[in-house]
Design a protein around this motif. Structure first.
Motif, PDB file in Angstrom:
ATOM      1  N   UNK A   1       0.850  -1.198   0.000  1.00 24.29           N
ATOM      2  CA  UNK A   1       0.000   0.000   0.000  1.00 24.29           C
ATOM      3  C   UNK A   1       0.888   1.252   0.000  1.00 24.29           C
ATOM      4  N   UNK A   2       0.234   2.416   0.019  1.00 26.77           N
ATOM      5  CA  UNK A   2       0.985   3.673  -0.104  1.00 26.77           C
ATOM      6  C   UNK A   2       1.945   3.892   1.062  1.00 26.77           C
ATOM      7  N   UNK A   3       1.504   3.539   2.281  1.00 29.70           N
ATOM      8  CA  UNK A   3       2.364   3.768   3.452  1.00 29.70           C
ATOM      9  C   UNK A   3       3.644   2.941   3.344  1.00 29.70           C
ATOM     10  N   UNK A   4       3.491   1.665   2.940  1.00 24.41           N
ATOM     11  CA  UNK A   4       4.654   0.772   2.867  1.00 24.41           C
ATOM     12  C   UNK A   4       5.599   1.180   1.744  1.00 24.41           C
ATOM     13  N   UNK A   5       5.028   1.591   0.612  1.00 24.42           N
ATOM     14  CA  UNK A   5       5.887   2.061  -0.492  1.00 24.42           C
ATOM     15  C   UNK A   5       6.629   3.327  -0.046  1.00 24.42           C
ATOM     16  N   UNK A   6       5.926   4.176   0.707  1.00 24.99           N
ATOM     17  CA  UNK A   6       6.549   5.402   1.239  1.00 24.99           C
ATOM     18  C   UNK A   6       7.769   5.090   2.096  1.00 24.99           C
ATOM     19  N   UNK A   7       7.674   4.037   2.921  1.00 25.67           N
ATOM     20  CA  UNK A   7       8.804   3.631   3.769  1.00 25.67           C
ATOM     21  C   UNK A   7      10.020   3.277   2.917  1.00 25.67           C
ATOM     22  N   UNK A   8       9.771   2.497   1.857  1.00 24.66           N
ATOM     23  CA  UNK A   8      10.875   2.063   0.993  1.00 24.66           C
ATOM     24  C   UNK A   8      11.507   3.246   0.263  1.00 24.66           C
ATOM     25  N   UNK A   9      10.669   4.123  -0.305  1.00 20.86           N
ATOM     26  CA  UNK A   9      11.202   5.274  -1.050  1.00 20.86           C
ATOM     27  C   UNK A   9      11.902   6.256  -0.112  1.00 20.86           C
ATOM     28  N   UNK A  10      11.382   6.372   1.101  1.00 20.98           N
ATOM     29  CA  UNK A  10      12.016   7.265   2.079  1.00 20.98           C
ATOM     30  C   UNK A  10      13.430   6.773   2.402  1.00 20.98           C
ATOM     31  N   UNK A  11      13.550   5.477   2.672  1.00 24.78           N
ATOM     32  CA  UNK A  11      14.866   4.933   3.010  1.00 24.78           C
ATOM     33  C   UNK A  11      15.820   4.991   1.820  1.00 24.78           C
ATOM     34  N   UNK A  12      15.285   4.864   0.614  1.00 26.67           N
ATOM     35  CA  UNK A  12      16.135   4.911  -0.584  1.00 26.67           C
ATOM     36  C   UNK A  12      16.662   6.320  -0.837  1.00 26.67           C
ATOM     37  N   UNK A  13      15.798   7.322  -0.689  1.00 28.78           N
ATOM     38  CA  UNK A  13      16.197   8.708  -1.026  1.00 28.78           C
ATOM     39  C   UNK A  13      17.215   9.245  -0.010  1.00 28.78           C
ATOM     40  N   UNK A  14      17.322   8.595   1.163  1.00 24.72           N
ATOM     41  CA  UNK A  14      18.325   9.052   2.148  1.00 24.72           C
ATOM     42  C   UNK A  14      19.746   8.881   1.610  1.00 24.72           C
ATOM     43  N   UNK A  15      19.931   7.950   0.658  1.00 22.53           N
ATOM     44  CA  UNK A  15      21.281   7.670   0.148  1.00 22.53           C
ATOM     45  C   UNK A  15      21.830   8.872  -0.636  1.00 22.53           C
ATOM     46  N   UNK A  16      21.095   9.419  -1.653  1.00 20.79           N
ATOM     47  CA  UNK A  16      21.595  10.652  -2.269  1.00 20.79           C
ATOM     48  C   UNK A  16      21.507  11.871  -1.345  1.00 20.79           C
ATOM     49  N   UNK A  17      20.532  11.882  -0.422  1.00 18.40           N
ATOM     50  CA  UNK A  17      20.408  13.031   0.496  1.00 18.40           C
ATOM     51  C   UNK A  17      21.696  13.204   1.299  1.00 18.40           C
ATOM     52  N   UNK A  18      22.269  12.088   1.740  1.00 19.37           N
ATOM     53  CA  UNK A  18      23.472  12.168   2.571  1.00 19.37           C
ATOM     54  C   UNK A  18      24.649  12.764   1.793  1.00 19.37           C
ATOM     55  N   UNK A  19      24.614  12.651   0.470  1.00 19.63           N
ATOM     56  CA  UNK A  19      25.689  13.228  -0.350  1.00 19.63           C
ATOM     57  C   UNK A  19      25.381  14.680  -0.738  1.00 19.63           C
ATOM     58  N   UNK A  20      24.283  15.215  -0.193  1.00 19.02           N
ATOM     59  CA  UNK A  20      23.902  16.592  -0.521  1.00 19.02           C
ATOM     60  C   UNK A  20      23.305  16.718  -1.900  1.00 19.02           C
ATOM     61  N   UNK A  21      22.734  15.599  -2.404  1.00 17.57           N
ATOM     62  CA  UNK A  21      22.265  15.603  -3.793  1.00 17.57           C
ATOM     63  C   UNK A  21      20.752  15.403  -3.914  1.00 17.57           C
ATOM     64  N   UNK A  22      20.018  15.670  -2.834  1.00 15.41           N
ATOM     65  CA  UNK A  22      18.605  15.279  -2.866  1.00 15.41           C
ATOM     66  C   UNK A  22      17.715  16.208  -3.702  1.00 15.41           C
ATOM     67  N   UNK A  23      18.100  17.482  -3.833  1.00 14.38           N
ATOM     68  CA  UNK A  23      17.211  18.451  -4.497  1.00 14.38           C
ATOM     69  C   UNK A  23      16.852  18.030  -5.925  1.00 14.38           C
ATOM     70  N   UNK A  24      17.818  17.430  -6.626  1.00 10.93           N
ATOM     71  CA  UNK A  24      17.584  17.054  -8.023  1.00 10.93           C
ATOM     72  C   UNK A  24      16.635  15.871  -8.170  1.00 10.93           C
ATOM     73  N   UNK A  25      16.371  15.185  -7.055  1.00 12.04           N
ATOM     74  CA  UNK A  25      15.516  13.998  -7.137  1.00 12.04           C
ATOM     75  C   UNK A  25      14.163  14.245  -6.495  1.00 12.04           C
ATOM     76  N   UNK A  26      13.750  15.513  -6.506  1.00  9.04           N
ATOM     77  CA  UNK A  26      12.426  15.840  -5.986  1.00  9.04           C
ATOM     78  C   UNK A  26      12.430  16.198  -4.508  1.00  9.04           C
ATOM     79  N   UNK A  27      13.605  16.422  -3.921  1.00  6.00           N
ATOM     80  CA  UNK A  27      13.658  16.756  -2.495  1.00  6.00           C
ATOM     81  C   UNK A  27      13.444  15.516  -1.645  1.00  6.00           C
TER      82      UNK A  27
END
Length: 342
Positions: A164-190
């Motif tokens: 469901x949406x909540x569970x997919x949100x968990x996966x995408x949230x944990x995935x986007x942390x990887x570029x976020x940590x490199x300071x690169x999150x803005x280009x991927x939709x924040x």
């Protein structure tokens, strides 16, 4: 190790304790900042990180064996530092045996622990979710891209295989942390993953849940928030590629790495360093269509490209301005509060 992390924090009152080797690695990533395209810049940084952590040697089945051995089943439960160290030690002990002692186990465990905490425990609580641990390791391991997608989807799906949406949100949230940590999150939709979740469920005609096959179809479109992962795979594939072609700008021959071939001019090739830094030769505009090769071309691809060049020869500048090429599925961001990060 836990004590060491805590002590450093009390002395400096900071939460960003880094292993000296990790600090060195992060500093070395700065020379990739001249890569103009964010997905490539991020992917090249991650490739360097992946190799430094020796995760480019880790197969998916070996990673799963380690997860099972340490009974990492309840993905929403927390792991403490000791559990993380124990599981990483199992992973790296095996890698050391398989790679004739090329792997320095204590150093790799230290650095990988450091990286996982930087990505998933910025407040240094000393705990991260099991799902986060698996997402970090699997994203950077050596496996086919779609096998990674299938595995990660399974971690958040129900026993019947739906998400469901909540569970997919968990996966995408944990995935986007990887570029976020490199300071690169803005280009991927924040760091706000709401638009990506919405995009996936719209793709599924707004069903309440999605199954693995549909998730895979959506991921094949390379949604903006996740495009860094397929590009990481292309960067890895291109590393050793040798193309029998000469760069029209710096004259490198053969071209090593990515090769960019013009679909507007015949026999016009650019190497990756010229392409990434935005250098162009006289008469060739940046918006002209190019095709990217991460492996040497086949004769079939040569014929296909020749036909495209022929078609594009007669197209005007206005046509190319009106039809910009976007290689990924842009995720429409609705600004929901101040979630934009730079």
């Amino acid at each position: 190790a836990h004590e060491k992390i805590k002590c450093r924090n009390h002395q400096t009152q900071t939460t960003c304790w880094d292993h000296p080797k990790m600090t060195e690695l992060y500093q070395s990533l700065a020379d990739l900042n001249n890569v103009r395209f964010s997905a490539y810049r991020t992917a090249m940084k991650l490739r360097r990180l992946q190799k430094a952590l020796c995760l480019d040697l880790l197969g998916l089945s070996a990673a799963c064996d380690a997860f099972d051995q340490h009974n990492l089943k309840q993905n929403e439960q927390l792991m403490d530092i000791l559990q993380i160290i124990n599981c990483l030690t199992t992973i790296y002990d095996r890698l050391e045996q398989e790679n004739n002692n090329l792997v320095n186990v204590p150093l790799c465990v230290d650095m990988c622990l450091n990286w996982l905490l930087n990505v998933y425990d910025t407040g240094r609580t000393g705990k991260i979710r099991i799902l986060s641990f698996k997402t970090g390791i699997v994203s950077l391991c050596k496996a086919h891209l779609e096998d990674k997608y299938r595995y990660l989807f399974k971690q958040v799906a129900s026993p019947t295989g739906f998400c469901d949406q909540r569970r997919l949100g968990l996966l995408l949230h944990d995935s986007i942390q990887i570029p976020r940590q490199l300071g690169e999150v803005a280009s991927f939709g924040g760091s706000n993953i709401e638009p990506s979740v919405r995009s996936c469920f719209q793709f599924a005609n707004n069903k309440p849940e999605v199954e693995a096959a549909l998730f895979l179809d959506w991921m094949r479109l390379e949604p903006q928030s996740m495009v860094w992962l397929p590009v990481l795979h292309r960067v890895a594939a291109a590393e050793t590629a040798k193309h029998q072609a000469k760069c029209n700008i710096c004259k490198e021959c053969p071209i090593i790495g990515f090769r960019y071939r013009s679909l507007k001019h015949f026999n016009y090739d650019i190497c990756q360093s010229c392409f990434f830094s935005g250098r162009v030769a006289k008469g060739h505009k940046m918006q002209y269509p190019m095709v990217e090769y991460c492996t040497p071309t086949t004769s079939g691809e040569d014929v296909r490209d020749f036909a495209k060049v022929l078609k594009n020869k007669f197209r005007t500048k206005r046509y190319f301005a009106k039809h910009p090429r976007m290689g990924y599925l842009p995720v429409q961001t609705v600004l929901e509060g101040d979630n934009m990060e730079t």
